[in-house]
Write an enzyme that holds these catalytic residues in place. Structure first.
Site, PDB file in Angstrom:
ATOM      1  CG  ASP A   7      -1.676   1.167   1.518  1.00  0.00           C
ATOM      2  OD1 ASP A   7      -2.168   1.754   0.550  1.00  0.00           O
ATOM      3  OD2 ASP A   7      -1.824   1.548   2.707  1.00  0.00           O
ATOM      4  CG  ASP A   9      -2.048   7.285   0.380  1.00  0.00           C
ATOM      5  OD1 ASP A   9      -1.041   7.817  -0.109  1.00  0.00           O
ATOM      6  OD2 ASP A   9      -3.166   7.298  -0.160  1.00  0.00           O
TER       7      ASP A   9
HETATM    8 MG    MG Z   1      -2.833   3.150   3.422  1.00  0.00          MG
END
Ligand code: MG
Length: 180
Positions: A7, A9
């Site tokens: 991922d 962010d």
């Molecule tokens: Mg995230």
């Protein structure tokens, strides 16, 4: 070769620091990451500030200059020699972020080819052996082994395999056979 989805962010990019900085500046607050334990900024902020919280993310260039999480580059570079690395980001939530995210990845993680970027909505579509993500809902929808990357909002959860930082990620994969 085993595949790891990562991922962006709050795992590769430190979104919270910038979001919190803008929030504090705009509303003349002094919230710290410690104030967000177990809830995150969205839950900590009152209802009448949600639109502004969202507007910070929608602003052109917000995602362009986010700091890289400590050690993410070295550890991912190392892992990319043993594993297949894909970047999986829920970019559809903020459509404005697509270009910025692409350029950010090219700038900071040039060793990962754009063919390995997955700008997605629902992460249950991912097919990989591992997913490193700070959002519990993404790990729950994932069929492989999930690793919860620590962020203030998820610190109270105990039901996941947790990695606190990128050095922890490196340690976790030291004992994993990439070919198994
Ligand atoms: Mg995230």
């Amino acid at each position: 070769m085993r595949r790891i989805c990562v991922d962006m962010d709050e795992v590769m990019a430190d979104l919270l620091t910038e979001h919190l900085r803008q929030y504090n500046q705009h509303f003349e607050e002094e919230l710290t990451p410690e104030d967000l334990v177990g809830k995150g900024l969205w839950v900590a902020a009152p209802d009448d500030r949600q639109l502004q919280l969202r507007a910070f993310l929608d602003a052109e260039g917000f995602f362009e200059d986010l700091p890289v999480m400590p050690n993410a580059q070295e550890v991912l570079k190392d892992l990319s020699e043993r594993f297949e690395i894909f970047i999986a980001t829920s970019a559809m939530v903020v459509p404005n972020s697509l270009g910025s995210k692409y350029r950010w990845l090219r700038r900071h993680f040039s060793f990962i080819p754009p063919s390995h970027y997955v700008f997605c909505g629902d992460k249950s579509i991912l097919r990989a052996d591992y997913l490193i993500d700070d959002q519990p809902r993404n790990l729950l929808a994932f069929e492989g082994q999930g690793l919860l990357y620590s962020a203030p909002h998820n610190l109270m959860l105990t039901e996941f395999v947790r990695v606190n930082n990128w050095l922890d990620v490196a340690r976790y994969f030291e004992s994993v056979d990439p070919a198994a």
